[in-house]
Motif scaffolding. Structure first.
Motif, short mmCIF file in Angstrom:
data_model
loop_
_atom_site.label_atom_id
_atom_site.label_comp_id
_atom_site.label_asym_id
_atom_site.label_seq_id
_atom_site.Cartn_x
_atom_site.Cartn_y
_atom_site.Cartn_z
N GLY A 110 22.86 21.75 -14.88
CA GLY A 110 23.94 22.63 -15.31
C GLY A 110 23.50 24.08 -15.19
O GLY A 110 23.00 24.50 -14.15
N ASP A 111 23.64 24.84 -16.29
CA ASP A 111 23.25 26.25 -16.25
C ASP A 111 21.80 26.46 -16.71
O ASP A 111 21.33 27.58 -16.82
CB ASP A 111 24.20 27.09 -17.10
CG ASP A 111 24.21 26.70 -18.57
OD1 ASP A 111 23.49 25.76 -18.96
OD2 ASP A 111 24.94 27.35 -19.34
N GLN A 112 21.08 25.37 -16.94
CA GLN A 112 19.70 25.44 -17.44
C GLN A 112 18.69 25.25 -16.30
O GLN A 112 18.80 24.32 -15.52
CB GLN A 112 19.48 24.35 -18.50
CG GLN A 112 18.18 24.44 -19.24
CD GLN A 112 18.13 25.67 -20.15
OE1 GLN A 112 19.11 26.07 -20.76
NE2 GLN A 112 16.96 26.27 -20.24
N LEU A 113 17.72 26.17 -16.22
CA LEU A 113 16.63 26.09 -15.25
C LEU A 113 15.33 25.94 -16.04
O LEU A 113 15.05 26.74 -16.94
CB LEU A 113 16.57 27.36 -14.39
CG LEU A 113 15.40 27.46 -13.41
CD1 LEU A 113 15.51 26.37 -12.32
CD2 LEU A 113 15.34 28.84 -12.78
N THR A 114 14.55 24.93 -15.71
CA THR A 114 13.24 24.73 -16.33
C THR A 114 12.19 24.73 -15.24
O THR A 114 12.37 24.09 -14.20
CB THR A 114 13.18 23.40 -17.12
OG1 THR A 114 14.26 23.38 -18.06
CG2 THR A 114 11.86 23.27 -17.86
N LYS A 157 18.48 30.29 -18.64
CA LYS A 157 19.88 29.91 -18.55
C LYS A 157 20.63 30.90 -17.67
O LYS A 157 20.49 32.11 -17.83
CB LYS A 157 20.49 29.89 -19.95
CG LYS A 157 21.91 29.41 -20.00
CD LYS A 157 22.40 29.33 -21.43
CE LYS A 157 23.83 28.81 -21.45
NZ LYS A 157 24.31 28.64 -22.82
N PHE A 158 21.42 30.36 -16.72
CA PHE A 158 22.28 31.19 -15.89
C PHE A 158 23.53 31.58 -16.67
O PHE A 158 24.08 30.77 -17.42
CB PHE A 158 22.74 30.42 -14.64
CG PHE A 158 21.69 30.25 -13.60
CD1 PHE A 158 21.43 31.25 -12.68
CD2 PHE A 158 20.96 29.07 -13.52
CE1 PHE A 158 20.46 31.09 -11.70
CE2 PHE A 158 19.99 28.90 -12.56
CZ PHE A 158 19.73 29.91 -11.64
N SER A 159 23.99 32.82 -16.47
CA SER A 159 25.26 33.24 -17.05
C SER A 159 26.38 32.48 -16.36
O SER A 159 26.19 31.86 -15.31
CB SER A 159 25.45 34.75 -16.86
OG SER A 159 25.51 35.06 -15.47
N GLU A 160 27.58 32.55 -16.93
CA GLU A 160 28.73 31.84 -16.37
C GLU A 160 29.01 32.25 -14.93
O GLU A 160 29.34 31.41 -14.09
CB GLU A 160 29.96 32.12 -17.24
CG GLU A 160 30.90 30.95 -17.31
CD GLU A 160 32.01 31.16 -18.31
OE1 GLU A 160 33.16 31.37 -17.86
OE2 GLU A 160 31.73 31.12 -19.52
N ASP A 161 28.85 33.54 -14.61
CA ASP A 161 29.10 34.01 -13.24
C ASP A 161 27.89 33.84 -12.33
O ASP A 161 27.96 34.12 -11.13
CB ASP A 161 29.59 35.45 -13.22
CG ASP A 161 28.56 36.46 -13.69
OD1 ASP A 161 27.40 36.09 -13.97
OD2 ASP A 161 28.92 37.65 -13.80
N GLY A 162 26.76 33.39 -12.87
CA GLY A 162 25.56 33.14 -12.07
C GLY A 162 24.78 34.38 -11.70
O GLY A 162 23.81 34.29 -10.96
N THR A 175 20.39 22.57 -5.65
CA THR A 175 20.67 22.94 -7.05
C THR A 175 20.05 24.30 -7.38
O THR A 175 20.46 24.94 -8.34
CB THR A 175 20.15 21.89 -8.06
OG1 THR A 175 18.72 21.84 -7.99
CG2 THR A 175 20.76 20.53 -7.80
N LEU A 176 19.08 24.73 -6.57
CA LEU A 176 18.44 26.03 -6.79
C LEU A 176 19.10 27.15 -5.99
O LEU A 176 18.66 28.29 -6.03
CB LEU A 176 16.95 25.95 -6.46
CG LEU A 176 16.14 24.94 -7.28
CD1 LEU A 176 14.67 24.98 -6.88
CD2 LEU A 176 16.29 25.19 -8.78
N SER A 177 20.18 26.85 -5.26
CA SER A 177 20.89 27.86 -4.47
C SER A 177 21.28 29.11 -5.25
O SER A 177 21.25 30.21 -4.70
CB SER A 177 22.15 27.28 -3.82
OG SER A 177 21.79 26.39 -2.80
N PRO A 178 21.65 29.00 -6.54
CA PRO A 178 22.01 30.22 -7.28
C PRO A 178 20.87 31.23 -7.37
O PRO A 178 21.12 32.40 -7.65
CB PRO A 178 22.39 29.70 -8.68
CG PRO A 178 22.84 28.31 -8.44
CD PRO A 178 21.95 27.80 -7.34
N LEU A 179 19.64 30.81 -7.11
CA LEU A 179 18.52 31.75 -7.14
C LEU A 179 18.50 32.67 -5.91
O LEU A 179 17.92 33.76 -5.96
CB LEU A 179 17.18 31.00 -7.20
CG LEU A 179 16.88 30.26 -8.50
CD1 LEU A 179 15.62 29.40 -8.33
CD2 LEU A 179 16.72 31.24 -9.65
N ILE A 180 19.12 32.24 -4.81
CA ILE A 180 19.03 32.98 -3.55
C ILE A 180 19.59 34.39 -3.73
O ILE A 180 20.71 34.58 -4.22
CB ILE A 180 19.76 32.24 -2.42
CG1 ILE A 180 19.19 30.82 -2.22
CG2 ILE A 180 19.72 33.05 -1.12
CD1 ILE A 180 17.71 30.76 -1.91
#
Length: 151
Positions: A103-107, A122-127, A21-26
């Motif tokens: 979802g788009d929320q990171l805590t 919060k991540f933007s729609e495009d990440g 779930t944290l892959s978008p951070l890479i």
């Protein structure tokens, strides 16, 4: 040794799938706001942990650090249910955090989940953008925006 024990002995462990779930951070992020600089997240070989490297300036101070993010697992025990991390920096600080993405929320909680010190982002729609704020007890904290510059 039974054949069942032999099979278990050779079975390779697998990373907990919730870490994905944290892959978008890479990637590498340019951070702007009251704190600014760059943060890079990369998978550690094996996929059990994410390594974060930071180089930020905050209130005139240069902060360089690393953080290892994943599930804690002591020898011969089950991995932690929560995604936890340990952070180390050039000022001698060592902090613990708990990560959660829905979802788009990171805590990110300082110390334990539910702590009064936490980051809500919060991540933007495009990440490619992460906007948030660190909230500290007593009204302190700061806001930031991170833009992905290298995937």
């Amino acid at each position: 040794m039974t054949s069942e024990n032999k099979n278990m002995e050779h079975e390779m462990p697998k990373p907990n799938p919730d870490l994905k779930t944290l892959s978008p951070l890479i990637g590498t992020w340019k951070v702007s706001g009251e704190t600014h600089g760059e943060i890079t997240y990369e998978w550690m070989e094996g996929g059990f942990f994410i390594i974060q490297k930071i180089e930020l300036e905050s209130h005139g101070q240069i902060i360089k650090g690393i953080e290892i993010i994943g599930h804690e697992q002591d020898f011969q025990s089950e991995p932690s249910k929560e995604i936890k991390s340990r952070y180390f920096d050039n000022s001698g600080n060592t902090f613990s955090y708990v990560y959660e993405r829905k979802g788009d929320q990171l805590t990110i909680w300082f110390g334990e989940k539910g702590s009064p010190a936490y980051c809500s982002a919060k991540f933007s729609e495009d990440g490619n953008t992460l906007s948030g704020a660190w909230i500290y007890p007593g009204g302190g904290g700061y806001t930031y925006t991170a833009s992905k510059i290298d995937k």
